[in-house]
Write an enzyme that holds these catalytic residues in place. Structure first.
Site, short mmCIF file in Angstrom:
data_model
loop_
_atom_site.label_atom_id
_atom_site.label_comp_id
_atom_site.label_asym_id
_atom_site.label_seq_id
_atom_site.Cartn_x
_atom_site.Cartn_y
_atom_site.Cartn_z
N THR A 66 68.02 -10.96 -75.15
CA THR A 66 68.46 -12.08 -74.32
C THR A 66 69.20 -13.14 -75.13
O THR A 66 70.13 -13.77 -74.64
CB THR A 66 67.25 -12.71 -73.61
OG1 THR A 66 66.64 -11.72 -72.78
CG2 THR A 66 67.65 -13.90 -72.76
N SER A 70 65.60 -4.92 -75.84
CA SER A 70 64.53 -4.41 -76.70
C SER A 70 63.71 -3.31 -76.03
O SER A 70 63.07 -2.51 -76.72
CB SER A 70 63.61 -5.54 -77.15
OG SER A 70 62.86 -6.07 -76.08
N THR A 72 62.87 -10.06 -76.27
CA THR A 72 61.46 -10.47 -76.23
C THR A 72 60.54 -9.43 -75.61
O THR A 72 59.33 -9.47 -75.84
CB THR A 72 61.30 -11.79 -75.45
OG1 THR A 72 61.80 -11.62 -74.12
CG2 THR A 72 62.04 -12.92 -76.14
N ASP A 73 61.07 -8.48 -74.83
CA ASP A 73 60.20 -7.54 -74.12
C ASP A 73 59.30 -6.75 -75.06
O ASP A 73 58.13 -6.52 -74.76
CB ASP A 73 61.03 -6.57 -73.28
CG ASP A 73 61.50 -7.20 -71.97
OD1 ASP A 73 61.10 -8.34 -71.69
OD2 ASP A 73 62.27 -6.55 -71.23
#
Length: 352
Positions: free
Chosen positions: A38, A84, A117-118
């Site tokens: 992101t 990710s 961030t996932d």
């Protein structure tokens, strides 16, 4: 130009003006390694906070934070530019090997990795267990794309570079820097789907924070990491297949059979409560043991410690401790590269 107040760890604090000028000429050398996510994404309008696309190079991400060059001499490198959740085991190993090579360069003082961030916590924990360096390594991301109103990526990146340039961040293991908080890779987790304050270390606490442009470190990780672990990237050709299965009321045993038949060498159960086994999960654990598949009891709860139970010894099961299922999978993959003794693997979970 406004001069940032000195950090509690600033070696220039109290130095003469000439000494400070000399120090500024010797900026920390930081490598910024881009993986996408992101923080490198954009959307059609400024109010679009979801359904965006990875578009920007790591150089473009850094260009949005010109103030970062006051903190360090920064070199950019792009390894990938993806979401990710698209990272697989092969790419994880590629990232780890490149990170270790960068850290072995005596001219490099620290490493910052931009990442979606996932699955950021999984990558951070893998690096925390495998990198053989005490130099600061900081993973950073964003919850809003770069085009958004109040995009959080630029300040997160500025803080990450500040942290990687901080001498006292050395030897702390891999760190995660988001929303002003400094998290340990072992403890931090993504705890919300979309809010900017998504990463938390509920039970264990943060290591520190950045406030007023000052790095504050309050705590030190106690679990073994980096130089102190038994895992070496040089000894890993590929990572074994480990699945995560989810337990619930009325669950069947078919997914356990499917995982075993598909060649899984390990299964991590996102179990109820204290790693409790439903009838189907117990059958699955028995099948796994019979087929030589390592079985780890974690919990779907999200907080707390999964403790060892009497059945673990008879069934050959491992208790995940405070590791959530996704991090338990990371540790199990590495542990299986060294042993298939469930007692020795339990030792890894107890120490790491």
């Amino acid at each position: 130009m406004t001069v940032s107040p000195p950090s509690p760890y600033d070696p220039d604090a109290g130095a003469s003006d000439s000494g400070k000028a000399s120090s500024r000429r010797r900026q920390p050398r930081i490598v910024l390694l881009g993986m996408g996510g992101t923080i490198a994404s954009s959307a059609g309008v400024a109010t679009q906070l979801h359904d965006y696309t990875v578009t920007d190079t790591v150089e473009a991400v850094l260009a949005a934070v010109p103030q970062a060059h006051e903190l360090a001499d920064i070199r950019c490198e792009q390894l990938a530019n993806i979401d990710s959740h698209a990272i697989d085991n092969a790419m994880l190993l590629q990232l780890a090997r490149r990170a270790e090579a960068i850290l072995q360069d005596p001219e490099v003082d620290g490493l910052v990795i931009t990442h979606g961030t996932d699955t950021l916590e999984e990558t951070a924990y893998f690096l925390n267990l495998t990198l053989k360096s005490a130099k600061p390594v900081v993973l950073v991301g964003a919850m809003r794309p770069a085009t958004a109103l109040s995009a959080d990526g630029p300040l997160n990146l500025h803080n990450a570079i500040r942290l990687a340039a901080c001498a006292e961040a050395s030897g702390m293991g891999v760190l995660v820097m988001l929303n002003d908080r400094i998290g340990a890779a072992r403890y931090v987790t993504k705890a919300s789907t979309t809010v900017t304050d998504a990463f938390r270390s509920f039970e264990h606490g943060n290591l520190g924070e950045i406030a007023g442009s000052v790095v504050y470190l309050f705590n030190t990780p106690t679990r073994l990491h980096t130089l102190a672990t038994d895992f070496s990237l040089a000894a890993i050709d590929e990572l074994p297949h480990v699945d995560i299965l989810y337990d619930y009321q009325g669950a069947g045993s078919h997914l356990y059979r499917a995982a075993i038949d598909a060649g899984a060498r390990g299964i991590v159960l996102a179990a109820t409560g204290n790693g409790s086994l439903s009838p189907a999960a117990r059958l699955g654990a028995e099948l796994a043991t019979q087929r030589g598949v390592m079985f780890v009891r974690s919990s779907r709860v999200g907080q707390g410690v999964v403790t060892s139970l009497a059945d673990d010894e008879s069934l050959g099961l491992v208790a995940a401790g405070s590791l959530n299922p996704q991090k338990a999978r990371v540790l199990l993959m590495l542990a299986l590269g060294r042993t298939r003794d469930f007692r020795l693997i339990q030792g890894y979970f107890d120490r790491y």
